[in-house]
Enzyme design. Structure first.
Site, PDB file in Angstrom:
ATOM      1  N   THR A 385       3.041   7.829   0.762  1.00  0.00           N
ATOM      2  CA  THR A 385       2.982   6.898   2.089  1.00  0.00           C
ATOM      3  C   THR A 385       3.379   7.475   3.146  1.00  0.00           C
ATOM      4  OG1 THR A 385       4.154   5.262   0.207  1.00  0.00           O
ATOM      5  CG2 THR A 385       4.037   4.596   2.640  1.00  0.00           C
ATOM      6  N   THR A 403      -0.857   4.578   1.906  1.00  0.00           N
ATOM      7  CA  THR A 403      -0.417   5.425   0.867  1.00  0.00           C
ATOM      8  C   THR A 403      -1.143   5.781  -0.314  1.00  0.00           C
ATOM      9  OG1 THR A 403       1.581   5.870  -0.503  1.00  0.00           O
ATOM     10  CG2 THR A 403       0.746   3.513  -0.099  1.00  0.00           C
ATOM     11  N   SER A 456       3.931  -4.132  -3.294  1.00  0.00           N
ATOM     12  CA  SER A 456       4.158  -2.900  -2.461  1.00  0.00           C
ATOM     13  C   SER A 456       5.662  -3.127  -1.766  1.00  0.00           C
ATOM     14  CB  SER A 456       3.039  -2.594  -1.205  1.00  0.00           C
ATOM     15  OG  SER A 456       3.436  -1.614  -0.349  1.00  0.00           O
ATOM     16  N   SER A 457       6.158  -1.922  -1.126  1.00  0.00           N
ATOM     17  CA  SER A 457       7.400  -1.952  -0.489  1.00  0.00           C
ATOM     18  C   SER A 457       7.164  -1.507   0.963  1.00  0.00           C
ATOM     19  CB  SER A 457       8.483  -0.960  -1.171  1.00  0.00           C
ATOM     20  OG  SER A 457       8.977  -1.478  -2.388  1.00  0.00           O
TER      21      SER A 457
HETATM   22  N1  GLY Z   1       3.319   2.866  -3.105  1.00  0.00           N
HETATM   23  C1  GLY Z   1       4.633   2.639  -2.490  1.00  0.00           C
HETATM   24  C2  GLY Z   1       4.612   1.070  -1.977  1.00  0.00           C
HETATM   25  O1  GLY Z   1       3.730   0.595  -1.769  1.00  0.00           O
HETATM   26  O2  GLY Z   1       5.508   0.526  -1.917  1.00  0.00           O
END
Ligand code: GLY
Length: 576
Positions: A385, A403, A456-457
């Site tokens: 990311t 990311t 996702s975060s």
């Molecule tokens: N790949 C980390 C996220 O999207 O949270």
């Protein structure tokens, strides 16, 4: 004349005083000032990418045009996370106050089903065939389609698509000088990169490795960018690039097909909005959990006087931990791709709901994550990311996180394309109830299904002043730690009066419900703070670790732009 003299003396005395103000009297952890410019600024994790974005702005492009050029450049100069082979989220606030949220998250290939990452005994597959490395780990990339949508719908119209792609193509073709950090990072990822022919060739110099100062050329990536320059997103999702990706997938038992690539669609979503102490917070909705977890946490924290607790007190860290424990328990239960699962967004970001969750916090005792369940939601609602931030001369702002998940994603570079593919399939609950690579427990709503987007975060976030004007925009890389980092940056700005650089650099903590432990940073917590937290019943991770890395831009009331890159990572804010 007299008053000029008086001001000069006053200025001199102030300067003298400031220069002797001992460091410990300053409220922040770093001496670095943010980069200060008058008109427009790009803050990204590579100087070359920021410069390319600024050139676009100088030519009359807006923040969205600059975002496209910066993102494409990062795909070349920041291969660990910048990408064509991944996906992300772009949050925009226009000068007239309107907003847009572009979801270009990867999608599961048609062949990906709920138990695809389990072996015949029901256990998670490790290594090749798993959700974390190799051909089967990759979701259908969204980056090129997302950038094209942003350009076509929200670009200034003053620059051509090809003008935004060409700088990245040229660097891929002519090469750029490798930093000490990047040359060493390639070596650190040798074990995974050397498994895949093109990754080994491009990033490990065919096993001979690179040193600081070497030039990295990526001719296949330059050709792929050339096709994108000429044909737009079709240059990626159809024709030669798509054929090369699909053929390599087929040859290695991968999941992604020509059809999957052709069918990829970016989507526009409605941003989530809330307030914290009267400041408006705008952030990313599902399929990112970032905005909801951020707003829910802020809603719970609003009841407490964090300012008087002090930014790194045990009292505040106790509260933060308890709040995050509850918000992440809800993340696991309620969140997933809203096109597949009913996500009760409205309730989760509601202040009354937060009050019920907050009421279970004991100020003198840590709770156990095993005792904390998700909240009660009555009825149904309708349905890491790298991060960069850009503010243009008109005040349009773009805050973008995209990311390939792990550093270097799945480690696979699709043969002949120079495109490093993501391992975003691991952001699904490969086995609901069992931890993923970030240790995150996730539920059925985030199980694998064909064409679904993994939860996702990523938390690109915009904060407005009480008069509705743009104050700051921020985001981070670092999986679930993105959310806790953005949360603490917002608190640092609002409750602790830090500037954007201080707010980003200040030490932070992380908790995500499970594992039930506080992550802390090297030199980030005093032994007595830790002891005080342990006495309340908190547990700590075995070792300190850097918690995410952020970039952000703030604007003061006079319109001066301040750009900040995290001291935890490379990058540069560049402007004019
Ligand atoms: N790949 C980390 C996220 O999207 O949270």
């Amino acid at each position: 004349m007299k008053s000029v003299k008086k001001s000069a003396v006053l200025f001199f005395i102030t300067a003298l005083f400031l220069s002797f103000t001992p460091r410990e009297l300053r409220i922040f952890a770093s001496w670095r000032e943010p980069v200060r410019v008058k008109h427009a600024i790009v803050a990204s994790q590579h100087e070359l990418a920021s410069k390319i974005g600024v050139e676009v702005l100088k030519k009359g492009g807006n923040a969205i045009d600059a975002a496209v050029a910066t993102a494409l450049a990062l795909a070349v100069v920041y291969p660990e996370a910048g990408n064509l082979g991944g996906g992300g989220f772009m949050l925009v606030r226009f000068k007239d106050g309107k907003t847009a949220a572009i979801d270009y998250r990867e999608m599961a290939p048609q062949a990906a089903t709920r138990n695809i990452y389990l072996d015949e005994t029901g256990k998670l597959i490790k290594g090749e065939g798993s959700s974390t490395i190799g051909y089967r780990a990759a979701g259908v990339p969204g980056t090129t389609a997302g950038l094209e949508l942003a350009f076509k719908k929200y670009g200034s119209g003053k620059l051509k698509w090809s003008e935004l792609v060409e700088p990245a193509r040229k660097i891929a073709q002519d090469g750029y000088v490798l930093s000490y950090r990047l040359a060493n990072l390639f070596k650190a990822y040798k074990e995974s990169l050397e498994r895949y022919e093109d990754s080994k060739k491009i990033f490990l110099n065919n096993g001979k490795f690179y040193e600081e100062g070497d030039i990295l050329k990526q001719p296949e990536l330059a050709q792929t960018l050339g096709r994108i320059e000429k044909n737009g997103a079709k240059g990626f999702y159809e024709g030669e690039t798509a054929q090369l990706i699909a053929a390599d997938m087929k040859a290695h038992n991968g999941l992604m097909t020509l059809e999957d690539l052709k069918n990829y669609q970016p989507k526009e979503r409605t941003p989530v909005r809330g307030t914290y102490r009267g400041y408006e917070i705008i952030s990313m909705p599902p399929p990112s959990s970032g905005g909801i977890v951020l707003l829910q946490s802020l809603n719970m924290l609003e009841k407490y006087d964090l300012r008087s607790m002090g930014y790194n007190s045990s009292e505040k860290y106790h509260l933060l931990t308890e709040v995050l424990r509850r918000a992440f328990a809800d993340r696991a239960e309620f969140m997933g791709d809203p096109d597949f699962a009913n996500v009760p967004t409205k309730t989760l970001i509601d202040k009354n709901y937060a009050e019920k969750r907050r009421a279970t916090i004991n100020l003198t005792k840590a709770s156990k994550s095993s005792d904390i369940k998700h909240g009660e939601i009555i009825g149904r609602e309708s349905m890491d990311t790298t991060h960069f931030t850009i503010v243009d001369a008109d005040g349009n702002v773009v805050t973008n996180t995209y990311t390939i998940n792990d550093l270097y994603g799945s480690a696979v570079t699709a043969k002949g394309t120079g495109v490093l593919l993501n391992d975003e399939m691991d952001d699904f609950a490969a086995q609901p109830g069992k931890a993923n690579m970030f240790g995150l427990i996730q539920g059925e709503k985030n199980s694998v299904q064909p064409k679904k987007r993994p939860l996702s975060s990523m938390t690109p976030t915009i904060v407005l002043r009480k008069d509705g004007s743009l104050w700051f925009a921020v985001g981070a890389r670092g999986g679930p730690r993105i959310i806790t980092s953005v949360l603490q940056i917002v608190i640092n700005m609002i409750d602790h009066d830090m500037n954007i650089q201080e707010a980003i650099d200040a030490p932070r903590i992380h908790h995500q419900w499970f594992p039930d432990e506080i992550l802390f940073e090297p030199y980030g917590m005093s032994p007595d703070t830790r002891t005080a937290l342990e006495k309340l019943g908190h547990k700590f991770a075995a070792k300190p670790i850097n918690i995410a890395s952020a970039t952000g831009i703030s604007i003061n009331e006079k319109g001066v732009r301040f750009g900040a890159i995290d001291s935890r990572s490379d990058g540069e804010a560049v402007g004019y």
